[in-house]
Enzyme design. Sequence first.
Site, PDB file in Angstrom:
ATOM      1  N   VAL A  16       0.830  -1.206   0.000  1.00 34.39           N
ATOM      2  CA  VAL A  16       0.000   0.000   0.000  1.00 34.39           C
ATOM      3  C   VAL A  16       0.868   1.261   0.000  1.00 34.39           C
ATOM      4  CG1 VAL A  16      -1.673   1.333   1.341  1.00 34.39           C
ATOM      5  CG2 VAL A  16      -1.978  -1.127   1.067  1.00 34.39           C
ATOM      6  N   SER A 108      -9.257  -1.594   7.586  1.00 37.75           N
ATOM      7  CA  SER A 108      -9.481  -2.834   6.842  1.00 37.75           C
ATOM      8  C   SER A 108     -10.957  -3.210   6.937  1.00 37.75           C
ATOM      9  CB  SER A 108      -8.628  -3.934   7.468  1.00 37.75           C
ATOM     10  OG  SER A 108      -9.076  -5.200   7.040  1.00 37.75           O
ATOM     11  N   SER A 109     -11.443  -3.948   5.938  1.00 38.34           N
ATOM     12  CA  SER A 109     -12.859  -4.340   5.954  1.00 38.34           C
ATOM     13  C   SER A 109     -13.163  -5.361   7.054  1.00 38.34           C
ATOM     14  CB  SER A 109     -13.270  -4.905   4.595  1.00 38.34           C
ATOM     15  OG  SER A 109     -12.479  -6.013   4.275  1.00 38.34           O
ATOM     16  N   TYR A 137      -6.415  -8.220  15.010  1.00 35.85           N
ATOM     17  CA  TYR A 137      -6.093  -7.211  13.994  1.00 35.85           C
ATOM     18  C   TYR A 137      -7.243  -6.210  13.861  1.00 35.85           C
ATOM     19  CZ  TYR A 137      -5.036  -5.437   9.268  1.00 35.85           C
ATOM     20  OH  TYR A 137      -4.773  -4.645   8.176  1.00 35.85           O
ATOM     21  N   HIS A 180      -2.167 -13.362   1.567  1.00 36.60           N
ATOM     22  CA  HIS A 180      -3.600 -13.381   1.269  1.00 36.60           C
ATOM     23  C   HIS A 180      -3.863 -14.332   0.101  1.00 36.60           C
ATOM     24  CE1 HIS A 180      -3.365  -9.475   3.450  1.00 36.60           C
ATOM     25  NE2 HIS A 180      -4.522  -9.888   3.925  1.00 36.60           N
TER      26      HIS A 180
HETATM   27  O1  GFB Z   1      -7.077 -13.609   1.598  1.00 30.57           O
HETATM   28  P1  GFB Z   1      -7.367 -14.325   2.855  1.00 30.57           P
HETATM   29  O2  GFB Z   1      -6.202 -14.938   3.562  1.00 30.57           O
HETATM   30  O3  GFB Z   1      -8.072 -13.317   3.827  1.00 30.57           O
HETATM   31  O4  GFB Z   1      -8.398 -15.525   2.571  1.00 30.57           O
HETATM   32  P2  GFB Z   1      -9.498 -12.905   4.404  1.00 30.57           P
HETATM   33  C1  GFB Z   1      -9.584 -15.330   1.861  1.00 30.57           C
HETATM   34  C2  GFB Z   1     -10.242 -16.670   1.592  1.00 30.57           C
HETATM   35  O5  GFB Z   1      -9.450 -17.388   0.638  1.00 30.57           O
HETATM   36  C3  GFB Z   1     -10.416 -17.594   2.794  1.00 30.57           C
HETATM   37  C4  GFB Z   1      -9.294 -18.717   1.068  1.00 30.57           C
HETATM   38  O6  GFB Z   1     -11.679 -18.212   2.707  1.00 30.57           O
HETATM   39  C5  GFB Z   1      -9.294 -18.611   2.599  1.00 30.57           C
HETATM   40  O7  GFB Z   1      -9.559 -19.852   3.204  1.00 30.57           O
HETATM   41  N1  GFB Z   1      -8.075 -19.303   0.467  1.00 30.57           N
HETATM   42  C6  GFB Z   1      -8.044 -20.302  -0.443  1.00 30.57           C
HETATM   43  C7  GFB Z   1      -6.804 -18.960   0.735  1.00 30.57           C
HETATM   44  N2  GFB Z   1      -6.790 -20.641  -0.740  1.00 30.57           N
HETATM   45  C8  GFB Z   1      -5.985 -19.812  -0.022  1.00 30.57           C
HETATM   46  C9  GFB Z   1      -4.571 -19.676   0.075  1.00 30.57           C
HETATM   47  O8  GFB Z   1      -3.795 -20.400  -0.555  1.00 30.57           O
HETATM   48  N3  GFB Z   1      -4.104 -18.685   0.886  1.00 30.57           N
HETATM   49  C10 GFB Z   1      -4.954 -17.863   1.601  1.00 30.57           C
HETATM   50  N4  GFB Z   1      -4.432 -16.901   2.364  1.00 30.57           N
HETATM   51  N5  GFB Z   1      -6.299 -18.002   1.548  1.00 30.57           N
HETATM   52  C11 GFB Z   1      -7.866 -11.475   5.848  1.00 30.57           C
HETATM   53  C12 GFB Z   1      -7.939 -11.076   7.285  1.00 30.57           C
HETATM   54  O9  GFB Z   1      -9.062 -12.144   5.702  1.00 30.57           O
HETATM   55  O10 GFB Z   1      -7.897 -10.437   4.885  1.00 30.57           O
HETATM   56  C13 GFB Z   1      -7.331  -9.783   7.564  1.00 30.57           C
HETATM   57  O11 GFB Z   1      -7.492 -12.147   8.082  1.00 30.57           O
HETATM   58  C14 GFB Z   1      -7.614  -8.701   6.552  1.00 30.57           C
HETATM   59  O12 GFB Z   1      -7.667  -9.351   8.844  1.00 30.57           O
HETATM   60  C15 GFB Z   1      -7.433  -9.180   5.155  1.00 30.57           C
HETATM   61  O13 GFB Z   1      -8.892  -8.129   6.730  1.00 30.57           O
HETATM   62  C16 GFB Z   1      -7.858  -8.194   4.083  1.00 30.57           C
HETATM   63  O14 GFB Z   1     -10.211 -11.990   3.472  1.00 30.57           O
HETATM   64  O15 GFB Z   1     -10.300 -14.081   4.837  1.00 30.57           O
END
Ligand code: GFB
Length: 309
Positions: A16, A108-109, A137, A180
Amino acid sequence: MEKKSKIYVAGHRGMVGSAIVRKLKEKGYDNILTARSDEVDLRKQAVVESFFEGESPDYVFLAAAKVGGILANNHYRAEFIYENLMIQNNVIHAAYLNDVKKLLFLGSSCIYPKMAPQPLKEEYLLTGTLEPTNEPYAIAKIAGIKMCEAYRSQYGCNFISVMPTNLYGPNDNYDLQSSHVLPALLRKFHEAKVNQSPSIVMWGTGKPKRDFLHVDDLADACFFLMQNYDEPNFVNIGTGKEVSIKELALMIQKVVGYKGDIVHDLSKPDGTPLKLMDVSRLTQLGWKSKIDLEAGIRATYEKVKDCFG
Ligand code: GFB
């Protein structure tokens, strides 16, 4: 902000912060102040106060934060609440002490209740319990919003807060444990294609939905709000459109050109089921996102693919 204003971008090496620096340069601002974390540790109050006293910035974009995907948020719960609270407390308070003209705080959302009605309107803040995997967070980010509001009401500081949706783009984190979903899947599909693996593993059911915003759009919105918005209420920033994680995976698979299968690891959490933000406040102010998701993913992939193993 005037062209000669001294503008401090905290967190300029992150996705960012680096996008905000690119945007400011593109708009002709060249008095940009940055400091690496080994030069100015934003978690240390005395260090931050002497940095602000020495530099006296006119404007501050507070993009420094400890961030990560769903697993990092859940595993490093203490670090996520401690580091974010320390960074934002120190920077916001030093900005007040040193008469900063305006500060923009990035939230953050995930500040919204897990089961809030969709799309998420700004007024839903603190109306229900949070998603457990990122509660520490989210609590830190809510404290940042409330701190900006309190400094405005007690001291008259022009401090504003913005709540970005899920972001992606250059300088993202591609570590598969802490990243993410979008950067993780880009890397997984790319490596599976190069190594001719039969399948990739995605976490969870693929059913949750998210709104993905390119970080250059976010930087443009932050610049716009710094120039045009001086109100106490915080502002959501997103595209207003959502896709399921499975749809996202299929889009990335197509961009990368991988022919294998997608396998689900159901031991990993889904997190918040829906997280679409209502962007009508921002739209009414006169800003809209411009970068289409598939085009944004394609551009990001072109930039990062040579860096993967
Ligand atoms: O992007 P992500 O880690 O963040 O995960 P959040 C979003 C969705 O993608 C979840 C799925 O349902 C994960 O289970 N997913 C599928 C994966 N495959 C993968 C992978 O290989 N890696 C990851 N990381 N996810 C975070 C928050 O939430 O996002 C923070 O924990 C913050 O606080 C941020 O708000 C923007 O959208 O779920």
